[in-house]
Design an enzyme around this catalytic site. Structure first.
Site, PDB file in Angstrom:
ATOM      1  N   ARG A 136       0.841  -1.206   0.000  1.00 45.45           N
ATOM      2  CA  ARG A 136       0.000   0.000   0.000  1.00 45.45           C
ATOM      3  C   ARG A 136       0.871   1.249   0.000  1.00 45.45           C
ATOM      4  O   ARG A 136       1.894   1.314   0.665  1.00 45.45           O
ATOM      5  CB  ARG A 136      -0.913   0.026   1.230  1.00 45.45           C
ATOM      6  CG  ARG A 136      -2.171  -0.803   1.085  1.00 45.45           C
ATOM      7  CD  ARG A 136      -3.063  -0.689   2.300  1.00 45.45           C
ATOM      8  NE  ARG A 136      -2.436  -1.232   3.472  1.00 45.45           N
ATOM      9  CZ  ARG A 136      -1.821  -0.517   4.411  1.00 45.45           C
ATOM     10  NH1 ARG A 136      -1.794   0.813   4.349  1.00 45.45           N
ATOM     11  NH2 ARG A 136      -1.264  -1.109   5.438  1.00 45.45           N
TER      12      ARG A 136
ATOM     13  N   LYS B  12      -9.787  -2.016   1.690  1.00 46.41           N
ATOM     14  CA  LYS B  12      -9.472  -0.911   2.589  1.00 46.41           C
ATOM     15  C   LYS B  12     -10.183   0.370   2.176  1.00 46.41           C
ATOM     16  O   LYS B  12     -10.642   1.155   3.018  1.00 46.41           O
ATOM     17  CB  LYS B  12      -7.955  -0.703   2.663  1.00 46.41           C
ATOM     18  CG  LYS B  12      -7.202  -1.910   3.227  1.00 46.41           C
ATOM     19  CD  LYS B  12      -7.684  -2.244   4.571  1.00 46.41           C
ATOM     20  CE  LYS B  12      -7.188  -3.444   5.322  1.00 46.41           C
ATOM     21  NZ  LYS B  12      -5.974  -4.117   5.164  1.00 46.41           N
TER      22      LYS B  12
ATOM     23  N   HIS C 176     -10.637  -2.447  11.423  1.00 44.74           N
ATOM     24  CA  HIS C 176      -9.585  -3.327  10.888  1.00 44.74           C
ATOM     25  C   HIS C 176      -9.407  -4.490  11.866  1.00 44.74           C
ATOM     26  O   HIS C 176      -8.435  -4.540  12.613  1.00 44.74           O
ATOM     27  CB  HIS C 176      -8.302  -2.491  10.767  1.00 44.74           C
ATOM     28  CG  HIS C 176      -7.205  -3.138   9.986  1.00 44.74           C
ATOM     29  ND1 HIS C 176      -5.884  -2.757  10.107  1.00 44.74           N
ATOM     30  CD2 HIS C 176      -7.200  -4.125   9.056  1.00 44.74           C
ATOM     31  CE1 HIS C 176      -5.134  -3.471   9.284  1.00 44.74           C
ATOM     32  NE2 HIS C 176      -5.903  -4.314   8.641  1.00 44.74           N
TER      33      HIS C 176
ATOM     34  N   CYS D 153       0.543  -7.874  11.525  1.00 45.34           N
ATOM     35  CA  CYS D 153       0.814  -8.091  12.951  1.00 45.34           C
ATOM     36  C   CYS D 153       0.013  -9.259  13.526  1.00 45.34           C
ATOM     37  O   CYS D 153      -0.153  -9.363  14.739  1.00 45.34           O
ATOM     38  CB  CYS D 153       0.556  -6.818  13.740  1.00 45.34           C
ATOM     39  SG  CYS D 153       1.774  -5.537  13.397  1.00 45.34           S
TER      40      CYS D 153
ATOM     41  N   ASP E 232      -9.749  -9.721   8.614  1.00 47.74           N
ATOM     42  CA  ASP E 232      -9.180  -8.385   8.376  1.00 47.74           C
ATOM     43  C   ASP E 232     -10.125  -7.228   8.689  1.00 47.74           C
ATOM     44  O   ASP E 232      -9.687  -6.192   9.144  1.00 47.74           O
ATOM     45  CB  ASP E 232      -8.710  -8.278   6.919  1.00 47.74           C
ATOM     46  CG  ASP E 232      -7.714  -7.145   6.691  1.00 47.74           C
ATOM     47  OD1 ASP E 232      -6.712  -7.075   7.425  1.00 47.74           O
ATOM     48  OD2 ASP E 232      -7.938  -6.315   5.791  1.00 47.74           O
TER      49      ASP E 232
ATOM     50  N   ARG F  31       1.535 -12.139  -1.046  1.00 50.35           N
ATOM     51  CA  ARG F  31       0.183 -12.396  -0.514  1.00 50.35           C
ATOM     52  C   ARG F  31      -0.487 -13.570  -1.203  1.00 50.35           C
ATOM     53  O   ARG F  31      -0.116 -13.951  -2.308  1.00 50.35           O
ATOM     54  CB  ARG F  31      -0.690 -11.135  -0.745  1.00 50.35           C
ATOM     55  CG  ARG F  31      -0.196  -9.887  -0.020  1.00 50.35           C
ATOM     56  CD  ARG F  31      -0.963  -9.655   1.253  1.00 50.35           C
ATOM     57  NE  ARG F  31      -0.333  -8.654   2.106  1.00 50.35           N
ATOM     58  CZ  ARG F  31      -0.848  -8.277   3.283  1.00 50.35           C
ATOM     59  NH1 ARG F  31      -1.977  -8.787   3.713  1.00 50.35           N
ATOM     60  NH2 ARG F  31      -0.213  -7.389   4.032  1.00 50.35           N
TER      61      ARG F  31
HETATM   62  P1  GTP Z   1      -2.620  -7.767   7.152  1.00 52.09           P
HETATM   63  O1  GTP Z   1      -3.170  -8.756   6.170  1.00 52.09           O
HETATM   64  O2  GTP Z   1      -1.514  -6.940   6.581  1.00 52.09           O
HETATM   65  O3  GTP Z   1      -3.672  -6.928   7.769  1.00 52.09           O
HETATM   66  O4  GTP Z   1      -1.819  -8.631   8.281  1.00 52.09           O
HETATM   67  P2  GTP Z   1      -2.322  -9.536   9.503  1.00 52.09           P
HETATM   68  O5  GTP Z   1      -2.575  -8.689  10.707  1.00 52.09           O
HETATM   69  O6  GTP Z   1      -3.403 -10.448   9.075  1.00 52.09           O
HETATM   70  O7  GTP Z   1      -0.983 -10.384   9.846  1.00 52.09           O
HETATM   71  P3  GTP Z   1      -0.650 -11.934   9.604  1.00 52.09           P
HETATM   72  O8  GTP Z   1      -1.487 -12.846  10.447  1.00 52.09           O
HETATM   73  O9  GTP Z   1      -0.643 -12.202   8.159  1.00 52.09           O
HETATM   74  O10 GTP Z   1       0.841 -12.003  10.174  1.00 52.09           O
HETATM   75  C1  GTP Z   1       1.881 -11.224   9.653  1.00 52.09           C
HETATM   76  C2  GTP Z   1       3.226 -11.819  10.002  1.00 52.09           C
HETATM   77  O11 GTP Z   1       3.360 -11.950  11.419  1.00 52.09           O
HETATM   78  C3  GTP Z   1       3.425 -13.207   9.407  1.00 52.09           C
HETATM   79  O12 GTP Z   1       4.722 -13.319   8.878  1.00 52.09           O
HETATM   80  C4  GTP Z   1       3.227 -14.124  10.583  1.00 52.09           C
HETATM   81  O13 GTP Z   1       3.948 -15.326  10.440  1.00 52.09           O
HETATM   82  C5  GTP Z   1       3.689 -13.285  11.781  1.00 52.09           C
HETATM   83  N1  GTP Z   1       2.946 -13.636  13.022  1.00 52.09           N
HETATM   84  C6  GTP Z   1       1.613 -13.823  13.159  1.00 52.09           C
HETATM   85  N2  GTP Z   1       1.280 -14.172  14.423  1.00 52.09           N
HETATM   86  C7  GTP Z   1       2.445 -14.210  15.119  1.00 52.09           C
HETATM   87  C8  GTP Z   1       2.765 -14.516  16.492  1.00 52.09           C
HETATM   88  O14 GTP Z   1       1.918 -14.827  17.317  1.00 52.09           O
HETATM   89  N3  GTP Z   1       4.077 -14.409  16.846  1.00 52.09           N
HETATM   90  C9  GTP Z   1       5.048 -14.067  15.938  1.00 52.09           C
HETATM   91  N4  GTP Z   1       6.309 -14.002  16.367  1.00 52.09           N
HETATM   92  N5  GTP Z   1       4.786 -13.793  14.637  1.00 52.09           N
HETATM   93  C10 GTP Z   1       3.506 -13.853  14.234  1.00 52.09           C
HETATM   94  C1  SPV Z   2      -3.153  -4.525   5.162  1.00 47.05           C
HETATM   95  O1  SPV Z   2      -2.159  -3.909   4.722  1.00 47.05           O
HETATM   96  O2  SPV Z   2      -3.651  -4.282   6.281  1.00 47.05           O
HETATM   97  C2  SPV Z   2      -3.759  -5.602   4.357  1.00 47.05           C
HETATM   98  C3  SPV Z   2      -3.316  -5.774   2.972  1.00 47.05           C
HETATM   99  O3  SPV Z   2      -4.664  -6.279   4.820  1.00 47.05           O
HETATM  100  S1  SPV Z   2      -4.045  -4.593   1.924  1.00 47.05           S
HETATM  101  O4  SPV Z   2      -5.246  -5.179   1.334  1.00 47.05           O
HETATM  102  O5  SPV Z   2      -3.084  -4.294   0.882  1.00 47.05           O
HETATM  103  O6  SPV Z   2      -4.400  -3.421   2.663  1.00 47.05           O
HETATM  104 MN    MN Z   3      -5.148  -5.653   6.931  1.00 51.82          MN
END
Ligand code: GTP
Ligand code: SPV
Ligand code: MN
Length: 587
Positions: free
Chosen positions: A67, A204, A224, A248, A275, A369
């Site tokens: 983004r 978004k 979010h 995160c 999300d 992704r």
């Molecule tokens: P968006 O799609 O960008 O909104 O991200 P999200 O909040 O859904 O994050 P996602 O679950 O995809 O995790 C992002 C990264 O953090 C990945 O590389 C995961 O492996 C890592 N991650 C997720 N949960 C944990 C956790 O509990 N501990 C650690 N150390 N890493 C984590």
């Molecule tokens: C984020 O960045 O929080 C996402 C991926 O979930 S995007 O759809 O690109 O915003």
């Molecule tokens: Mn997101």
């Protein structure tokens, strides 16, 4: 075509401006033709259809992988309505600046008109949008991420307030990349990017930025947040929502497989969304959540059989991978963190030959992704399509903090919870362009996604709490990312996170005590179920410490942050801040 004159007029106007060779309406059928076209042009690569049926790979332009927050604008008549944390221009200025960029931008291309629905179509909370785009990748992604069908086109016949999204990849020129929102006109214009959050306008742009603007006017919340249901062995399910900044951990928590001790005891976790949550106060006075999306656009790196087996299963069929490694030998895909067996004969995300055994460069982009259907997650909730949504017992805020924030703490009441959400700070990630690992404030994980003045947004949360009164969900804060002196994560994370969720549910049920600390209620190390958990008592204690000095410096930063919103920062939050300061001084 539709019977909706406003829609037909708008499509004709867009075609006259962008001048495509043809205009094609999308109703979710005949996508095979589109795929063939994308395969022929190289926009998609077909993956091994035996191992990965219905799966494809897309490589984006190298300047277009995340983004673009610096190029994202909220265009309201008055600057104060966008607030100090959004880029702002007058609608007229941006319409004028972007019109010449759209002029002729689709020459030699096809203009696709994609009507879509956010939320279960029969839900009273569902909202319709139409995205015009010249990207097949965008069309195919929208057909997974949102509900696209003939029924949506019929519903549009008599629907005036659809969100108009105009998108063109144009020349992918970064200097002329813009993602502009005109909430007062229910309009989005996005140009010169084909990347997810910049280009899949239902996500978004609509479901958060435009929807949050509508939500404030209409008395609900667009957030979010992931949504999960935790079913106990007796069959009772508690639903919780959690807001963590991009990359995160939302998708991972949404698809969590409970640790063995919980599975054996009969616990199950259901995924409602990963999300975005639209939250309303129901007739019963409680808070109810709907996931407006139909799929996942999830982070790939770090996804493995150990960290997120359900995610892996969801991406085994009908998935579009973006910017991962291609295995030239067997037509499958790979990424950092999948396993310790990268292909030797691979192609990296930029399209260059890549040997995972010898290369020092990453093969997959850190923000690569997968786009997969919600229903393909093995733990998709039976309530996923429920038009009323699910009732929420708890709201969780969180972020990525090496120090300061403890593993978990609970707000004293809803207003204090709004304060806790408003002070989230987190290290930046690869989900947005720019530096990674810099701590910045990201209230409610909504900093990049709030479609209006965030000071007013805080006030809207406070007002929601006043309406919810005693039926308000409990509010918690978590931090899975606290590190030790050597920078290693102290908490094992992933499936073990359920142990913390378990403590929260016990708090909701009133079945466990907590320690009253200056920042909120906390568990003792013994309160966290540690059966079969590899965690030293020292690490547990460290995870639950509150460092007075760090928190005092946090106060200074929050004060500066709140000051930015002038009189828009609610009085309630200022008073929460001084109460926190007083409690810390007494510590
Ligand atoms: P968006 O799609 O960008 O909104 O991200 P999200 O909040 O859904 O994050 P996602 O679950 O995809 O995790 C992002 C990264 O953090 C990945 O590389 C995961 O492996 C890592 N991650 C997720 N949960 C944990 C956790 O509990 N501990 C650690 N150390 N890493 C984590
Ligand atoms: C984020 O960045 O929080 C996402 C991926 O979930 S995007 O759809 O690109 O915003
Ligand atoms: Mn997101």
């Amino acid at each position: 075509m539709t019977r909706n004159k406003k829609l037909n007029d708008w499509v004709s106007w867009a075609a006259a401006l962008c001048r495509p060779d043809e205009v094609v309406w999308i109703d979710g059928s005949n996508l095979e033709e589109l795929r063939e076209k994308a395969l022929a042009s190289g926009e998609l690569v077909r993956l091994n259809q035996e191992k990965l049926p219905g799966c494809y790979l897309h490589r984006s332009a190298q300047n277009d992988v995340a983004r673009s927050e610096g190029k994202t604008f909220i265009c309201t008549e008055s600057k104060v309505d966008a607030g100090p944390t959004n880029n702002w221009e007058k609608p007229e200025t941006m319409y004028n600046r972007l019109t010449p960029l759209f002029d002729g931008s689709m020459k030699g291309r096809t203009m696709y008109v994609v009507p879509y629905c956010m939320g279960p179509i029969e839900s009273p909370f569902a909202k319709l949008g139409v995205e015009i785009t010249d990207s097949i990748y965008v069309v195919l992604n929208m057909c997974i991420m949102t509900r696209v069908s003939k029924d949506v086109i019929y519903a549009l016949d008599y629907y005036a307030n659809f969100v108009r999204g105009l998108h063109s990849t144009a020349t992918l020129d970064e200097n002329n990349r813009y993602i502009c929102h005109f909430p007062e006109d229910l309009t989005i214009w996005s140009i010169n990017s084909g990347y997810g959050g910049n280009a899949l306008l239902g996500k978004k742009c609509f479901a958060l930025r435009i929807a949050s603007f509508q939500a404030r006017r209409e008395g609900w919340l667009a957030e979010h947040m992931l949504i999960i249901g935790i079913e106990n062995p007796q069959g009772k399910t508690h639903y919780i929502c959690a807001a963590f900044p991009s990359a995160c951990g939302k998708t991972n928590l949404a698809m969590i497989v409970p640790p063995e001790v919980y599975t054996k005891a009969g616990y199950k976790v259901w995924c409602v969304g990963d999300d975005i949550a639209w939250l309303r106060i129901g007739r019963d006075g409680r808070l109810w959540a709907v996931n407006p999306e139909n799929g996942y656009f999830g982070v790939v790196p770090g996804t493995s059989e150990i960290t997120n087996p359900n995610g892996l299963q969801a991406m085994r069929t009908d998935t579009i991978f973006t910017n991962v490694v291609y295995n030239n030998d067997d037509g499958t895909v790979w990424w950092e963190g999948l396993d310790s067996n990268p292909p030797e004969n691979g192609t990296d995300w930029t399209g260059q030959p890549w040997n995972g055994k010898t290369s020092h460069l990453k093969g997959a982009h850190p923000n690569s992704r997968f786009t997969a259907f919600a229903k393909n997650c093995p733990t998709i909730s039976p309530e996923f399509d429920n038009p009323e949504g699910v009732p929420i017992s708890a709201i969780v805020f969180g972020g990525r903090r090496a120090k300061t924030a403890p593993l978990v703490y609970q707000a004293r009441d809803f207003e204090h919870g709004v304060f806790i959400g408003s002070i989230i700070a987190s290290e930046t990630t690869a989900a947005a362009t720019g530096a990674v690992g810099v701590v910045r404030r990201d209230p409610m994980a909504m900093m990049p996604f709030c479609g209006y003045n965030m000071g007013d947004y805080f006030d809207h949360w406070i007002q929601m709490g006043k309406r919810l009164k005693k039926k308000a969900p409990l509010i918690f804060n978590v931090n899975w990312f606290r590190t030790d002196e050597e920078g290693r994560f102290l908490w094992p994370g992933f499936r073990e996170n359920l142990r913390i969720v378990d403590w929260m549910i016990k708090r909701c049920e009133g079945s466990i005590d907590a320690v009253n600390t200056p920042i909120g209620y906390m568990p003792t190390p013994e309160d966290i179920n540690s059966e079969d958990l590899d965690l030293s008592m020292a690490a547990a204690a460290e995870l639950l410490t509150v460092n007075k000095e760090l928190w005092k410096s946090e106060i200074e930063d929050i004060r500066a942050f709140y000051s930015k919103f002038n009189e828009h920062t609610p009085r309630e939050l200022w008073s929460q801040l001084s109460m926190l300061e007083e409690r810390l001084d007494e510590m």
